[in-house]
Design an enzyme around this catalytic site. Sequence first.
Site, PDB file in Angstrom:
ATOM      1  N   GLU A 128       0.848  -1.185   0.000  1.00 41.71           N
ATOM      2  CA  GLU A 128       0.000   0.000   0.000  1.00 41.71           C
ATOM      3  C   GLU A 128       0.891   1.245   0.000  1.00 41.71           C
ATOM      4  O   GLU A 128       1.855   1.293   0.778  1.00 41.71           O
ATOM      5  CB  GLU A 128      -0.907   0.052   1.235  1.00 41.71           C
ATOM      6  CG  GLU A 128      -1.905   1.197   1.134  1.00 41.71           C
ATOM      7  CD  GLU A 128      -2.866   1.281   2.329  1.00 41.71           C
ATOM      8  OE1 GLU A 128      -2.755   0.465   3.257  1.00 41.71           O
ATOM      9  OE2 GLU A 128      -3.700   2.179   2.297  1.00 41.71           O
ATOM     10  N   GLY A 268       3.242   2.413  10.613  1.00 47.31           N
ATOM     11  CA  GLY A 268       3.012   1.631  11.823  1.00 47.31           C
ATOM     12  C   GLY A 268       2.787   0.154  11.530  1.00 47.31           C
ATOM     13  O   GLY A 268       3.427  -0.710  12.110  1.00 47.31           O
ATOM     14  N   MET A 270       0.462  -2.797   8.586  1.00 46.00           N
ATOM     15  CA  MET A 270      -0.269  -2.953   7.328  1.00 46.00           C
ATOM     16  C   MET A 270      -1.205  -4.155   7.399  1.00 46.00           C
ATOM     17  O   MET A 270      -0.812  -5.240   7.820  1.00 46.00           O
ATOM     18  CB  MET A 270       0.749  -3.114   6.189  1.00 46.00           C
ATOM     19  CG  MET A 270       0.124  -3.271   4.835  1.00 46.00           C
ATOM     20  SD  MET A 270      -0.851  -1.808   4.362  1.00 46.00           S
ATOM     21  CE  MET A 270      -2.124  -2.590   3.382  1.00 46.00           C
ATOM     22  N   GLU A 271      -2.427  -3.930   6.917  1.00 45.23           N
ATOM     23  CA  GLU A 271      -3.512  -4.897   7.096  1.00 45.23           C
ATOM     24  C   GLU A 271      -3.609  -5.965   6.011  1.00 45.23           C
ATOM     25  O   GLU A 271      -4.700  -6.487   5.764  1.00 45.23           O
ATOM     26  CB  GLU A 271      -4.838  -4.125   7.150  1.00 45.23           C
ATOM     27  CG  GLU A 271      -5.275  -3.458   5.823  1.00 45.23           C
ATOM     28  CD  GLU A 271      -4.872  -1.995   5.669  1.00 45.23           C
ATOM     29  OE1 GLU A 271      -3.904  -1.578   6.330  1.00 45.23           O
ATOM     30  OE2 GLU A 271      -5.497  -1.278   4.869  1.00 45.23           O
ATOM     31  N   ASN A 272      -2.513  -6.341   5.352  1.00 40.46           N
ATOM     32  CA  ASN A 272      -2.562  -7.372   4.297  1.00 40.46           C
ATOM     33  C   ASN A 272      -3.458  -8.535   4.706  1.00 40.46           C
ATOM     34  O   ASN A 272      -3.386  -9.015   5.829  1.00 40.46           O
ATOM     35  CB  ASN A 272      -1.155  -7.916   4.049  1.00 40.46           C
ATOM     36  CG  ASN A 272      -0.120  -6.829   3.990  1.00 40.46           C
ATOM     37  OD1 ASN A 272      -0.214  -5.944   3.175  1.00 40.46           O
ATOM     38  ND2 ASN A 272       0.837  -6.878   4.910  1.00 40.46           N
ATOM     39  N   HIS A 304      -6.659  -1.873  15.135  1.00 44.19           N
ATOM     40  CA  HIS A 304      -6.842  -1.147  13.870  1.00 44.19           C
ATOM     41  C   HIS A 304      -6.627  -2.071  12.672  1.00 44.19           C
ATOM     42  O   HIS A 304      -7.482  -2.164  11.788  1.00 44.19           O
ATOM     43  CB  HIS A 304      -5.866   0.031  13.831  1.00 44.19           C
ATOM     44  CG  HIS A 304      -5.933   0.856  12.584  1.00 44.19           C
ATOM     45  ND1 HIS A 304      -6.639   2.030  12.509  1.00 44.19           N
ATOM     46  CD2 HIS A 304      -5.381   0.668  11.370  1.00 44.19           C
ATOM     47  CE1 HIS A 304      -6.515   2.529  11.289  1.00 44.19           C
ATOM     48  NE2 HIS A 304      -5.752   1.715  10.571  1.00 44.19           N
ATOM     49  N   GLU A 305      -5.499  -2.752  12.645  1.00 42.16           N
ATOM     50  CA  GLU A 305      -5.197  -3.607  11.484  1.00 42.16           C
ATOM     51  C   GLU A 305      -6.190  -4.764  11.402  1.00 42.16           C
ATOM     52  O   GLU A 305      -6.633  -5.133  10.325  1.00 42.16           O
ATOM     53  CB  GLU A 305      -3.756  -4.134  11.546  1.00 42.16           C
ATOM     54  CG  GLU A 305      -2.680  -3.067  11.665  1.00 42.16           C
ATOM     55  CD  GLU A 305      -2.797  -1.922  10.673  1.00 42.16           C
ATOM     56  OE1 GLU A 305      -3.314  -2.133   9.556  1.00 42.16           O
ATOM     57  OE2 GLU A 305      -2.386  -0.794  11.024  1.00 42.16           O
ATOM     58  N   HIS A 308      -9.488  -3.665   9.949  1.00 40.07           N
ATOM     59  CA  HIS A 308      -9.430  -3.466   8.502  1.00 40.07           C
ATOM     60  C   HIS A 308      -9.910  -4.704   7.740  1.00 40.07           C
ATOM     61  O   HIS A 308     -10.265  -4.604   6.572  1.00 40.07           O
ATOM     62  CB  HIS A 308      -7.988  -3.178   8.070  1.00 40.07           C
ATOM     63  CG  HIS A 308      -7.630  -1.723   8.004  1.00 40.07           C
ATOM     64  ND1 HIS A 308      -8.459  -0.760   7.478  1.00 40.07           N
ATOM     65  CD2 HIS A 308      -6.486  -1.066   8.362  1.00 40.07           C
ATOM     66  CE1 HIS A 308      -7.842   0.432   7.529  1.00 40.07           C
ATOM     67  NE2 HIS A 308      -6.646   0.268   8.063  1.00 40.07           N
ATOM     68  N   GLU A 327      -9.666   4.277   6.247  1.00 38.18           N
ATOM     69  CA  GLU A 327      -8.841   4.729   7.374  1.00 38.18           C
ATOM     70  C   GLU A 327      -9.644   5.518   8.413  1.00 38.18           C
ATOM     71  O   GLU A 327      -9.502   5.293   9.620  1.00 38.18           O
ATOM     72  CB  GLU A 327      -7.638   5.537   6.881  1.00 38.18           C
ATOM     73  CG  GLU A 327      -6.657   4.727   6.025  1.00 38.18           C
ATOM     74  CD  GLU A 327      -6.134   3.469   6.713  1.00 38.18           C
ATOM     75  OE1 GLU A 327      -6.299   3.324   7.945  1.00 38.18           O
ATOM     76  OE2 GLU A 327      -5.565   2.599   6.005  1.00 38.18           O
TER      77      GLU A 327
END
Length: 876
Positions: A128, A268, A270-272, A304-305, A308, A327
């Site tokens: 991203e 910070g 990443m939500e892969n 948070h992740e 997502h 976001e």
Amino acid sequence: MSKDNPRAIHLKDYRVPPFLIDRTELHFELGEKATLVKSRLSMRRNPDSDEGDAALQLHGDTSLVLRRLQLDGKDLSVSDYQRDDESLTIAQLPDNFVLECVTLIKPQENTSLEGLYKSNGMFCTQCEAEGFRKITFYLDRPDVMSVFTTTIVANRQDYPVLLSNGNPVEQGEQEDGRHWCRWDDPFKKPAYLFALVAGKLEQVDDSFTTQSGREVALRLFVEPQNLDKCDHALASLKRSMAWDEQVYGREYDLDIFMIVAVDHFNMGAMENKGLNIFNSSCVLANPATTTDAGFQRIEGIVGHEYFHNWSGNRVTCRDWFQLSLKEGFTVFRDAEFSADMGSRTVKRIEDVSLLRTAQFAEDAGPMAHPVRPASYIEISNFYTLTVYEKGAEVVRMIHTLLGAEQFRKGSDLYFERHDGQAVTTDDFIQAMEDASGIDLGQFRRWYSQAGTPVVEVSDDYDAEQRRYRLKVRQHCPATPESDSKQPFHIPLAVGLLDEQGNDLDLGDGQTTKILHLTEAEQEFVFEGIDSQPLPSLLRGFSAPVKLRYPYSAEQLVFLMAHDSDGFNRWDAGQRLAVDLMQGLISDYQQGRELVLDRSLVEAYTKVLSDRSLDPAMVAKLLLLPSEAYLAELAEVIDPEAIHLVREFVKRELAQALQGLLMDAYRHNRSEGDYQLNADAIARRSLQNAALSYLMTLEQPRILVLAQHQFASADNMTDQLAALSLIAHSGFESERQQALSEFYQQWQQDPLVVNQWLSVQATSPRDDSLTQVKALMAQPLFDLTNPNRVRALIGAFCGQNAVQFHRADGEGYRFLADQVIALDKLNPQIASRLLTPLTRWKRYDSRRQALMRAQLERIMAGELSKDSYEIVSKSLA
Ligand code: ARG
Ligand code: ZN
């Protein structure tokens, strides 16, 4: 910038993709010199496209070496396609076809940390927003969603663990010491959610049973030395999974959920899909090395992740202008999660503080943009406080306007309607409207207009009519995208206090009422009010605006003691302190003697004496408005005056309240017996707030207290608080000793070393720039590691205003030098570091000239798109 200036991309030019990719099969051969990437894309023309027989334009970075290209099994030669710096174009394609592509890349040389790169010997990815085009040729845009199968081949010795998205389906050995693993992700996703990891990693396993009874394997992968820092992240993950089921009805969808910690990371986390990748600083924790704030931050980011997975992955963004769709909503979700896990009021205070200092400053600067920007040059520059934090405030306002129940109906409808799709912020609002029947037409302006609205309130009371009136005006200053703004729909939460400080009943037992501001000027009338009330305005910070009302010091002290809204009780204290400090700043500038008004001492005395208050609240109430907040509020920022006045007020308060502060310190200090729960965290925060006041007295007996705390601490919160107080003090040999002891103790732990660097970078002492430069010269410093850069350079330039803004301009020159060097290695980090220089118009003319000169010096060289956008917009 010497080459052609990069072009801006506009939302209004959006077109649906002319081609789609149904299936993506990837094959990676990871090597020490280079990596071979083979892709097999099953493609077709998009029936929804109006571009007829358009050519196929795949994104692909210049660094890709194209080895082979095949269409339906037949080789294409150089005359069959065209390549430029950013793309590969093939004309005259059938409606359905398979495109196969072999590319060669060099992750070892990739210091941008976008695409596939190496961190401490492990391979990892960050795609991203547009990193996938550094891996292979692709339609690297979020509205092209495909299922992925990924095969990874690598040397078993060095890369025993091979990970990608989805479920592991097959694996095997080769004779040459290499092994392979195949992963299959059944959920369609855009390329930005692709991930690959290969390395010598240890794993910690756990599991979670979903509400429907499915068992999900949870796995956290770390380097071996970090195995003792995994528990908190896994516990946070399980709490997140349970919370999303309870509050949003969202269940996890794969059989396995993985998190990997890496040291080199631009952001910070990443939500892969199924394989979140985290900056190690945002996931690894234990009490000895991590502060309470660190623990809370990790819980929030893990949440948070994870959140997502629905708000971002199952439903994603149509284009990057819609970034806040995922976001803003996900920050709102993680903030509510944290509020439910800890203290709601404290969490709100922290979030609003960040918004009011950093986001308001962004909104008032050259990079101001709407929550849904209308154009960008480099999308990486728009992962901003506006898109994230203001975006979350906008979602929060929808929650306020609809109420919890209707909001939940709206989110259910949104997820149901758009599952598997790439959509827009407007689709989100539409779902909220359709589910609730509430009109959000005017409210949509929050997405398209930049700037922070100012809300001015005045009131009058008519005793005879028993009528109270609020007159409200709103206006919004000009920002780069527009000079004139239409009125916003602002939910203003209001309460009225009687003379005893009790809430008045505003109808049906309601004590807080939402006023709907929709016009530039409006009046609100309250009938049947027996005596002049005191308004409590913008309760809970119900909208991201600047609220003005002429409160007297006396009224603020009253609100601090009585407001039933915890946030406003805190905010009354902030307003009181801001008013006094603004007066003192101008006294200082006029050369007048500084004298602290008694009202603040009286207010703080009450706060400190009230044993019924939550210690966390007391600590927050005692915290003076930050230098950054005072700067944001200033007409012309005078960093020196702000710093000196704040130190003066702190010292005066410490002098007047010595006894009470000492009591608070002793009463809340616990030696030994470390615990990580809300109560213990609250006590530590008050203990350290008290110590911070007391240290301003520069008394040897207090130094001894701090030294004792430093030496005997069984947790990083207490140790680091003591270290930073000693290190920022005037006790010369003691500060050096503490810094060197701390380094001796923690030199093996890079995350703690970062904290040690930040303590030195934020020292207000006159030698701090010299110290920062000396630390940069040491082998422990590494310009290719963003955490190191942020800890030292970022902290000095962004959190040490008084030294960064030295009158001689050396702070500015230093930052420019670093940006110029970093821009060649890692454009994202370089452009982020630039932020403090972009605010040059807020300072006096001397500083303006010095800052501008450095921006011009940066502009004169060859620049990345990232830095070019920031610098050119700042100079415009
Ligand atoms: N989506 C990630 C998050 O907020 C942030 C990734 C940002 N990456 C970037 N290159 N700007 O959770
Ligand atoms: Zn996010």
